[in-house]
Design a protein around this motif. Structure first.
Motif, PDB file in Angstrom:
ATOM      1  N   ALA A  10       2.357  -5.051 -11.340  1.00 42.74           N
ATOM      2  CA  ALA A  10       2.676  -5.859 -10.160  1.00 42.74           C
ATOM      3  C   ALA A  10       4.114  -5.635  -9.702  1.00 42.74           C
ATOM      4  O   ALA A  10       4.397  -5.600  -8.506  1.00 42.74           O
ATOM      5  CB  ALA A  10       2.432  -7.338 -10.450  1.00 42.74           C
ATOM      6  N   ALA A  11       5.022  -5.453 -10.652  1.00 48.39           N
ATOM      7  CA  ALA A  11       6.431  -5.255 -10.300  1.00 48.39           C
ATOM      8  C   ALA A  11       6.664  -3.921  -9.597  1.00 48.39           C
ATOM      9  O   ALA A  11       7.626  -3.780  -8.841  1.00 48.39           O
ATOM     10  CB  ALA A  11       7.299  -5.348 -11.552  1.00 48.39           C
ATOM     11  N   THR A  12       5.783  -2.949  -9.813  1.00 42.59           N
ATOM     12  CA  THR A  12       5.963  -1.636  -9.195  1.00 42.59           C
ATOM     13  C   THR A  12       5.223  -1.497  -7.865  1.00 42.59           C
ATOM     14  O   THR A  12       5.372  -0.486  -7.180  1.00 42.59           O
ATOM     15  CB  THR A  12       5.498  -0.512 -10.142  1.00 42.59           C
ATOM     16  N   PHE A  13       4.432  -2.509  -7.487  1.00 40.43           N
ATOM     17  CA  PHE A  13       3.644  -2.390  -6.264  1.00 40.43           C
ATOM     18  C   PHE A  13       4.493  -2.230  -5.002  1.00 40.43           C
ATOM     19  O   PHE A  13       4.117  -1.454  -4.112  1.00 40.43           O
ATOM     20  CB  PHE A  13       2.664  -3.558  -6.107  1.00 40.43           C
ATOM     21  N   PRO A  14       5.627  -2.911  -4.862  1.00 43.08           N
ATOM     22  CA  PRO A  14       6.434  -2.693  -3.649  1.00 43.08           C
ATOM     23  C   PRO A  14       6.806  -1.221  -3.422  1.00 43.08           C
ATOM     24  O   PRO A  14       6.882  -0.770  -2.279  1.00 43.08           O
ATOM     25  CB  PRO A  14       7.668  -3.566  -3.875  1.00 43.08           C
ATOM     26  N   THR A  15       6.998  -0.475  -4.491  1.00 40.73           N
ATOM     27  CA  THR A  15       7.292   0.953  -4.352  1.00 40.73           C
ATOM     28  C   THR A  15       6.088   1.694  -3.777  1.00 40.73           C
ATOM     29  O   THR A  15       6.232   2.557  -2.904  1.00 40.73           O
ATOM     30  CB  THR A  15       7.695   1.552  -5.715  1.00 40.73           C
ATOM     31  N   ALA A  16       4.893   1.358  -4.244  1.00 38.49           N
ATOM     32  CA  ALA A  16       3.678   1.989  -3.716  1.00 38.49           C
ATOM     33  C   ALA A  16       3.500   1.654  -2.241  1.00 38.49           C
ATOM     34  O   ALA A  16       3.128   2.520  -1.437  1.00 38.49           O
ATOM     35  CB  ALA A  16       2.459   1.542  -4.514  1.00 38.49           C
ATOM     36  N   GLY A  87      -3.126  -7.687  -8.272  1.00 38.29           N
ATOM     37  CA  GLY A  87      -3.694  -8.025  -9.565  1.00 38.29           C
ATOM     38  C   GLY A  87      -3.200  -7.050 -10.618  1.00 38.29           C
ATOM     39  O   GLY A  87      -2.302  -6.238 -10.370  1.00 38.29           O
ATOM     40  N   ALA A  88      -3.791  -7.115 -11.795  1.00 33.59           N
ATOM     41  CA  ALA A  88      -3.360  -6.260 -12.899  1.00 33.59           C
ATOM     42  C   ALA A  88      -3.676  -4.788 -12.647  1.00 33.59           C
ATOM     43  O   ALA A  88      -2.880  -3.913 -12.985  1.00 33.59           O
ATOM     44  CB  ALA A  88      -4.015  -6.719 -14.197  1.00 33.59           C
ATOM     45  N   THR A 117      -7.039  -2.476   6.237  1.00 25.56           N
ATOM     46  CA  THR A 117      -7.068  -2.911   4.843  1.00 25.56           C
ATOM     47  C   THR A 117      -6.814  -1.698   3.970  1.00 25.56           C
ATOM     48  O   THR A 117      -7.444  -0.653   4.155  1.00 25.56           O
ATOM     49  CB  THR A 117      -8.435  -3.530   4.486  1.00 25.56           C
ATOM     50  N   HIS A 118      -5.878  -1.835   3.044  1.00 22.82           N
ATOM     51  CA  HIS A 118      -5.611  -0.798   2.044  1.00 22.82           C
ATOM     52  C   HIS A 118      -5.867  -1.397   0.668  1.00 22.82           C
ATOM     53  O   HIS A 118      -5.358  -2.482   0.369  1.00 22.82           O
ATOM     54  CB  HIS A 118      -4.157  -0.320   2.114  1.00 22.82           C
ATOM     55  N   VAL A 119      -6.642  -0.692  -0.147  1.00 24.53           N
ATOM     56  CA  VAL A 119      -6.909  -1.109  -1.521  1.00 24.53           C
ATOM     57  C   VAL A 119      -6.272  -0.077  -2.442  1.00 24.53           C
ATOM     58  O   VAL A 119      -6.474   1.132  -2.259  1.00 24.53           O
ATOM     59  CB  VAL A 119      -8.426  -1.215  -1.797  1.00 24.53           C
ATOM     60  N   PHE A 120      -5.514  -0.559  -3.405  1.00 22.61           N
ATOM     61  CA  PHE A 120      -4.850   0.297  -4.386  1.00 22.61           C
ATOM     62  C   PHE A 120      -5.425   0.026  -5.770  1.00 22.61           C
ATOM     63  O   PHE A 120      -5.846  -1.093  -6.064  1.00 22.61           O
ATOM     64  CB  PHE A 120      -3.352  -0.020  -4.451  1.00 22.61           C
ATOM     65  N   ARG A 121      -5.384   1.059  -6.613  1.00 20.29           N
ATOM     66  CA  ARG A 121      -5.767   0.904  -8.020  1.00 20.29           C
ATOM     67  C   ARG A 121      -4.644   1.491  -8.872  1.00 20.29           C
ATOM     68  O   ARG A 121      -4.083   2.535  -8.533  1.00 20.29           O
ATOM     69  CB  ARG A 121      -7.078   1.626  -8.303  1.00 20.29           C
ATOM     70  N   PHE A 122      -4.346   0.822  -9.967  1.00 20.74           N
ATOM     71  CA  PHE A 122      -3.335   1.312 -10.898  1.00 20.74           C
ATOM     72  C   PHE A 122      -3.997   2.358 -11.786  1.00 20.74           C
ATOM     73  O   PHE A 122      -4.887   2.046 -12.574  1.00 20.74           O
ATOM     74  CB  PHE A 122      -2.764   0.151 -11.721  1.00 20.74           C
ATOM     75  N   GLU A 123      -3.608   3.623 -11.612  1.00 18.03           N
ATOM     76  CA  GLU A 123      -4.215   4.749 -12.330  1.00 18.03           C
ATOM     77  C   GLU A 123      -3.130   5.533 -13.058  1.00 18.03           C
ATOM     78  O   GLU A 123      -2.164   5.974 -12.428  1.00 18.03           O
ATOM     79  CB  GLU A 123      -4.915   5.709 -11.356  1.00 18.03           C
TER      80      GLU A 123
END
Length: 155
Positions: A10-16, A87-88, A117-123
């Motif tokens: 979550a803390a790195t999402f602003p960079t994405a 989310g996680a 709408t943009h959906v991201f996944r942590f990969e």
């Protein structure tokens, strides 16, 4: 634990999100490299762009971005964030997105606005764009008026 500091996804999402904004600015100028680098290359990645159709899987999405890049001959894109949920392992944003760009065969820039709408996944340790859905922002209307029905008809 190894003692190394741990940064939550979550803390790195602003960079994405900043990478997405910069990538779309590049798209407006015909460069799709950054958006393709951000997109998930997984088989379940999808896209539904404002010019119709849809794609599923990286090969189809990659080809569509290549085509889209050929449509833009310079311009800008701006975003107004409506919602961001993190989310996680999944995150999404809803935005109002406005393009001011030159398109092939047009002498003057044109402007349009999308709801997106943009959906991201942590990969593998970073956020990747998993889905993009964009379509023109329109004023609200009664469905029967849009579909050619008569809203005043009686059964």
């Amino acid at each position: 634990m190894d003692g190394a500091p741990h940064t939550s996804p979550a803390a790195t999402f602003p960079t994405a999100l900043a990478r997405l904004r910069a990538a779309l600015a590049s798209v407006a100028n015909g460069d799709v490299g950054p958006i393709k680098a951000l997109y998930s290359h997984a088989d379940d990645a999808t896209s539904m762009y404002g010019w119709g159709g849809y794609e599923k899987g990286w090969d189809a999405i990659s080809k569509r971005w290549d085509w889209a890049g050929q449509q833009f001959k310079g311009g800008t894109v701006s975003h107004e964030n409506v919602t961001t949920i993190i989310g996680a392992e999944l995150a999404y944003t809803t935005d109002i997105e406005s393009f001011d760009v030159r398109l092939p065969g047009m002498d003057q820039p044109t402007r349009w606005t999308n709801r997106v709408t943009h959906v991201f996944r942590f990969e593998d340790g970073s956020w990747r764009l998993l889905h993009r859905h964009a379509n023109r922002l329109e004023g609200q209307y009664e469905p029967a008026q849009r579909l050619g029905g008569n809203a005043n008809a009686q059964a």
